[in-house]
Design a protein around this motif. Structure first.
Motif, PDB file in Angstrom:
ATOM      1  N   SER A 122       0.860  -1.193   0.000  1.00  0.00           N
ATOM      2  CA  SER A 122       0.000   0.000   0.000  1.00  0.00           C
ATOM      3  C   SER A 122       0.892   1.237   0.000  1.00  0.00           C
ATOM      4  CB  SER A 122      -0.932   0.006   1.217  1.00  0.00           C
ATOM      5  OG  SER A 122      -0.210  -0.142   2.427  1.00  0.00           O
ATOM      6  N   SER A 170       3.186   3.657   2.832  1.00  0.00           N
ATOM      7  CA  SER A 170       2.421   4.897   2.803  1.00  0.00           C
ATOM      8  C   SER A 170       3.035   6.022   3.619  1.00  0.00           C
ATOM      9  CB  SER A 170       0.994   4.639   3.308  1.00  0.00           C
ATOM     10  OG  SER A 170       1.010   4.169   4.646  1.00  0.00           O
ATOM     11  N   GLY A 171       4.055   5.726   4.394  1.00  0.00           N
ATOM     12  CA  GLY A 171       4.688   6.773   5.193  1.00  0.00           C
ATOM     13  C   GLY A 171       6.130   6.419   5.468  1.00  0.00           C
ATOM     14  N   GLU A 230      -6.049  -2.276   6.620  1.00  0.00           N
ATOM     15  CA  GLU A 230      -6.391  -2.788   7.944  1.00  0.00           C
ATOM     16  C   GLU A 230      -6.288  -4.308   7.978  1.00  0.00           C
ATOM     17  OE1 GLU A 230      -6.785  -1.015  10.625  1.00  0.00           O
ATOM     18  OE2 GLU A 230      -6.438   0.790   9.433  1.00  0.00           O
ATOM     19  N   HIS A 245      -0.620   4.601  -0.194  1.00  0.00           N
ATOM     20  CA  HIS A 245      -1.340   5.790   0.284  1.00  0.00           C
ATOM     21  C   HIS A 245      -1.858   5.619   1.712  1.00  0.00           C
ATOM     22  CE1 HIS A 245      -2.337   6.810  -4.202  1.00  0.00           C
ATOM     23  NE2 HIS A 245      -1.069   7.004  -3.896  1.00  0.00           N
ATOM     24  N   THR A 246      -2.529   4.501   1.963  1.00  0.00           N
ATOM     25  CA  THR A 246      -3.154   4.262   3.263  1.00  0.00           C
ATOM     26  C   THR A 246      -2.901   2.827   3.686  1.00  0.00           C
ATOM     27  OG1 THR A 246      -4.929   5.816   2.710  1.00  0.00           O
ATOM     28  CG2 THR A 246      -5.310   4.347   4.577  1.00  0.00           C
ATOM     29  N   ARG A 247      -2.561   2.627   4.932  1.00  0.00           N
ATOM     30  CA  ARG A 247      -2.307   1.272   5.406  1.00  0.00           C
ATOM     31  C   ARG A 247      -3.571   0.434   5.339  1.00  0.00           C
ATOM     32  NH1 ARG A 247      -0.344  -0.211  11.498  1.00  0.00           N
ATOM     33  NH2 ARG A 247      -2.571   0.036  11.891  1.00  0.00           N
ATOM     34  N   ASP A 258       3.728  -1.912   3.938  1.00  0.00           N
ATOM     35  CA  ASP A 258       3.050  -0.618   3.951  1.00  0.00           C
ATOM     36  C   ASP A 258       4.075   0.458   3.621  1.00  0.00           C
ATOM     37  OD1 ASP A 258       1.473   1.606   4.406  1.00  0.00           O
ATOM     38  OD2 ASP A 258       1.771   1.546   6.578  1.00  0.00           O
ATOM     39  N   SER A 278       7.415   3.087   7.509  1.00  0.00           N
ATOM     40  CA  SER A 278       6.200   2.359   7.857  1.00  0.00           C
ATOM     41  C   SER A 278       6.043   1.071   7.069  1.00  0.00           C
ATOM     42  CB  SER A 278       4.982   3.250   7.615  1.00  0.00           C
ATOM     43  OG  SER A 278       4.866   3.561   6.235  1.00  0.00           O
TER      44      SER A 278
END
Length: 338
Positions: free
Chosen positions: A56, A89-90, A62, A58-60, A87, A93
């Protein structure tokens, strides 16, 4: 059923005939879900042999959604796959260590093997770099190289883990030379070679692109303004029958700057001069913001100015597992014949 699983199911339906074809070819590395075009921007789902790689940007994703996604894919493919979720996305992360589903099983993080066209490729879910060790959207280009490399001297520029070089060796190339700046990339290329002992050995050159290709092209090696010229491997001027140029979007060194948006010509000209008179140059551009039409005209114009006018050209599109609704995929591949 969640909206993600609905989108994933539609994507898997679309790929049914493609996956059957790939499996018949001895290929188990492909994209199962291309989120930016199939309903979940920033999410990709890839199979690499025994591994299911979910990423991902943009957004993790769930936990429950990730578990459902794995179950849907496994049910459709009728096989268990080792899940690795990265992930991206950051900052920092990629790996969430708070939950086992994010950590991945030990078996999923081992050195694994995926297959493309019956060839073996090293697979690692996590390694020192960010990107997977095999770029799946370049599969059609690797297949083209394999089909057109018999008896050819092949130069693989920005070779990464040498997938194109391996394809050329499998296609009967008389010589395969892989050039990359990162020894770690070439080390994986050597692993790929060792995983296919039936193929002839390849050559590996660790070097910055600019001094290496300029020497091969018979051009002087220069440094960027106010930069001291570092050490570099000394190479002989020579030409190859088939050259592949697949640079990253941007990189800077003391020798020059790789900039696909503003200065593709600096990369292209020496590659043109390193291609034999009746040879083939395959060039790639992976910037989504660059249109194929504009880039193609730039490439053809540069070739003419370099005294290497193109006799014929063709486009290699990514396969169906990389859909593009506007028919302008980020990866653009041109085959230039002189």
């Amino acid at each position: 059923m969640s909206s993600l699983n609905q989108a994933l199911s539609v994507a898997l339906d679309r790929r049914q005939s493609l996956l059957a074809e790939l499996h018949a070819q001895g290929t188990d590395c492909y994209r199962l879900f291309h989120g930016s075009q199939e309903g979940a921007s920033g999410l990709t789902v890839d199979r690499y042999g025994p591994q299911l790689l979910v990423q991902s940007f943009h957004t993790r994703l769930e936990r429950d959604a990730l578990i459902d996604l794995q179950a849907t894919v496994q049910a459709r493919l009728e096989r268990a796959l080792l899940l690795v979720y990265n992930d991206r996305s950051g900052s920092n992360s990629r790996i969430d260590r708070q939950d086992s589903v994010y950590q991945a099983e030990d078996a999923a993080l081992q050195d694994l093997v995926g297959h493309e066209g019956g060839l073996n490729y090293r697979v690692r879910g996590r390694h020192a770099g960010q990107d997977p060790l095999l770029f799946l959207d370049l599969r059609n280009a690797r297949q083209w190289v394999r089909q057109h490399s018999a008896g050819k001297r092949v130069l693989n520029l920005f070779a990464y883990t040498c997938g194109v070089g391996l394809s050329a060796a499998a296609g009967g190339a008389s010589e395969v030379c892989n050039l990359d700046f990162a020894e770690g990339n070439l080390a994986v290329g050597r692993e790929n070679g060792a995983l296919n002992p039936q193929l002839p050995p390849m050559q590996f050159i660790q070097s910055d692109y600019f001094p290496a290709i300029r020497q091969m092209a018979g051009l002087p090696v220069t440094a960027r303004r106010a930069q001291k010229l570092p050490d570099y491997p000394r190479l002989q001027a020579r030409q190859f029958d088939l050259v592949l140029l697949d640079p990253p979007a941007w990189a800077k060194s003391a020798f020059g700057t790789v900039d696909l948006l503003r200065d593709y010509q600096s990369l292209l000209k020496p590659a043109l001069l390193s291609t034999a008179e009746d040879g083939v140059l395959i060039c790639c551009n992976n910037l989504a913001r660059v249109s194929m039409d504009d880039w193609r005209e730039q490439v053809l114009r540069c070739a003419s100015k370099a005294g290497r006018p193109v006799r014929e050209w063709q486009v290699i599109q990514p396969a169906e597992d990389f859909p593009s609704m506007d028919h302008q995929p980020p990866l653009k591949t041109l085959v230039l014949q002189f």
